[in-house]
Design a protein around this motif. Structure first.
Motif, PDB file in Angstrom:
ATOM      1  N   LEU A  79       3.534  -9.285   2.192  1.00 34.35           N
ATOM      2  CA  LEU A  79       2.974  -8.284   1.319  1.00 34.35           C
ATOM      3  C   LEU A  79       4.071  -7.459   0.662  1.00 34.35           C
ATOM      4  CD1 LEU A  79       0.002  -7.033   3.503  1.00 34.35           C
ATOM      5  CD2 LEU A  79      -0.196  -8.171   1.295  1.00 34.35           C
ATOM      6  N   LYS A  80       5.082  -7.060   1.433  1.00 34.51           N
ATOM      7  CA  LYS A  80       6.136  -6.235   0.880  1.00 34.51           C
ATOM      8  C   LYS A  80       6.984  -6.982  -0.131  1.00 34.51           C
ATOM      9  CE  LYS A  80       5.504  -2.172   2.468  1.00 34.51           C
ATOM     10  NZ  LYS A  80       5.150  -1.090   1.541  1.00 34.51           N
ATOM     11  N   THR A 107      -6.439  -6.831   5.064  1.00 38.63           N
ATOM     12  CA  THR A 107      -5.476  -5.984   4.365  1.00 38.63           C
ATOM     13  C   THR A 107      -5.922  -5.757   2.933  1.00 38.63           C
ATOM     14  OG1 THR A 107      -4.102  -7.857   3.642  1.00 38.63           O
ATOM     15  CG2 THR A 107      -3.519  -6.807   5.735  1.00 38.63           C
ATOM     16  N   VAL A 108      -5.580  -4.574   2.418  1.00 45.33           N
ATOM     17  CA  VAL A 108      -5.790  -4.271   1.000  1.00 45.33           C
ATOM     18  C   VAL A 108      -4.522  -3.608   0.494  1.00 45.33           C
ATOM     19  CG1 VAL A 108      -6.965  -2.119   1.640  1.00 45.33           C
ATOM     20  CG2 VAL A 108      -7.175  -3.007  -0.695  1.00 45.33           C
ATOM     21  N   ASP A 127      -0.274   4.105   1.631  1.00 55.07           N
ATOM     22  CA  ASP A 127       0.249   3.150   2.605  1.00 55.07           C
ATOM     23  C   ASP A 127       0.097   3.709   4.019  1.00 55.07           C
ATOM     24  OD1 ASP A 127       3.103   0.950   2.439  1.00 55.07           O
ATOM     25  OD2 ASP A 127       1.780   1.330   4.126  1.00 55.07           O
ATOM     26  N   THR A 128      -0.667   3.021   4.838  1.00 55.11           N
ATOM     27  CA  THR A 128      -0.831   3.424   6.235  1.00 55.11           C
ATOM     28  C   THR A 128      -0.350   2.340   7.185  1.00 55.11           C
ATOM     29  OG1 THR A 128      -3.096   2.550   6.346  1.00 55.11           O
ATOM     30  CG2 THR A 128      -2.829   4.839   5.666  1.00 55.11           C
ATOM     31  N   LEU A 129       0.365   1.356   6.658  1.00 55.80           N
ATOM     32  CA  LEU A 129       0.782   0.220   7.471  1.00 55.80           C
ATOM     33  C   LEU A 129       1.897   0.618   8.422  1.00 55.80           C
ATOM     34  CD1 LEU A 129       0.219  -2.760   7.905  1.00 55.80           C
ATOM     35  CD2 LEU A 129       1.943  -3.288   6.206  1.00 55.80           C
ATOM     36  N   ASP A 130       1.669   0.421   9.708  1.00 55.45           N
ATOM     37  CA  ASP A 130       2.654   0.704  10.746  1.00 55.45           C
ATOM     38  C   ASP A 130       3.275  -0.616  11.178  1.00 55.45           C
ATOM     39  OD1 ASP A 130       4.186   1.745  12.753  1.00 55.45           O
ATOM     40  OD2 ASP A 130       2.534   2.014  14.157  1.00 55.45           O
ATOM     41  N   GLY A 175       0.932   0.374  -2.028  1.00 55.73           N
ATOM     42  CA  GLY A 175       0.600   0.787  -0.673  1.00 55.73           C
ATOM     43  C   GLY A 175      -0.313  -0.232  -0.025  1.00 55.73           C
ATOM     44  N   THR A 176      -0.239  -0.326   1.304  1.00 58.91           N
ATOM     45  CA  THR A 176      -1.052  -1.292   2.047  1.00 58.91           C
ATOM     46  C   THR A 176      -1.790  -0.602   3.183  1.00 58.91           C
ATOM     47  OG1 THR A 176       0.435  -3.147   1.571  1.00 58.91           O
ATOM     48  CG2 THR A 176      -1.013  -3.373   3.473  1.00 58.91           C
ATOM     49  N   GLN A 177      -3.056  -0.936   3.319  1.00 56.89           N
ATOM     50  CA  GLN A 177      -3.826  -0.520   4.479  1.00 56.89           C
ATOM     51  C   GLN A 177      -4.330  -1.778   5.183  1.00 56.89           C
ATOM     52  OE1 GLN A 177      -6.737   2.560   3.835  1.00 56.89           O
ATOM     53  NE2 GLN A 177      -5.394   3.688   2.451  1.00 56.89           N
TER      54      GLN A 177
END
Length: 227
Positions: free
Chosen positions: A223-224, A198-199, A206-209, A31-33
């Motif tokens: 990142l993905k 980013t973390v 994951d909250t990445l929009d 997951g990424t924030q």
């Protein structure tokens, strides 16, 4: 009837296997924030220092020692953090990781006068209670200087840390004193600007929009693709 029952049991078993496989696959994704600071610094908490958002940048005004702002969960363990860092006024600024508290954490920070990065472990009871773990002269085509954006990245796994600057590997280090903790931004008697933080980690929600017009679209793709 018995044949239909056996067939139903078989289909149900296969569906269960497929569902379990899907759940295992989803849980394995990192997951990424992210924070691009376009509007504010939501979730960030300044431990000390004068912090504010201006023109899409999270900034620390030049002030005292070991000024830092933290975000995230205390149970985060293995993750990668990345941010753009610019030293505006002064000589020392960087990224915090594995923060147990406002006084207990690791930090890699840029050192302008000596063109190097320093790794320190901060401890209780004071802001500047700390232990130097390593001095890292810049390698590759890296020049640490004021007024220039630099991309810092830290990969944290177990007791091992790998540090990159402008996508060039600078150092591999080990320390097992802090096994998990928050992440953050840091400056020492320095005005510092931060952007595109980013973390990424397997236990991070994951909250990445994904916005095709976002300045982080390229970073999202990178990142993905990461393991």
């Amino acid at each position: 009837m018995m044949t239909d029952y056996i067939r139903f049991r078989g289909i149900l078993f296969l569906c269960t296997l497929v569902l379990c496989s899907m759940l295992m696959t989803v849980s394995s994704f990192a997951g990424t924030q992210l924070w691009d600071f376009k509007k504010d610094a939501e979730g960030w908490k300044a431990a000390n220092g004068n912090w504010s958002v201006a023109d899409g940048i999270y900034q620390l005004q030049k002030g005292g020692r070991a000024e830092h702002s933290l975000v995230g969960e205390e149970d985060w363990d293995n993750y990668t953090i990345e941010a753009k860092v610019r030293l505006d006024a002064g000589n020392w600024g960087g990224l915090v990781f594995r923060a147990q508290s406002e006084h207990e954490y690791y930090v890699y920070y840029l050192n302008v006068p000596d063109n190097k990065t320093e790794l320190w472990k901060h401890t209780k009871p004071n802001w500047d209670s700390r232990q130097n773990l390593k001095q890292i002269p810049a390698v590759g085509n890296v020049k640490i200087e004021n007024g220039k954006w630099m991309d810092m990245k830290i990969e944290v796994s177990g007791d091992s840390f790998t540090y990159f600057l402008n996508d060039e590997k600078q150092s591999e280090d080990k320390n097992g004193d802090y096994g998990k903790g928050q992440v953050g931004l840091w400056g020492w008697e320095t005005g510092v600007s931060f952007d595109d933080f980013t973390v990424t980690g397997k236990n991070i929600v994951d909250t990445l929009d994904v916005n095709p017009n976002s300045k982080l679209t390229t970073k999202w793709g990178r990142l993905k693709e990461s393991p």
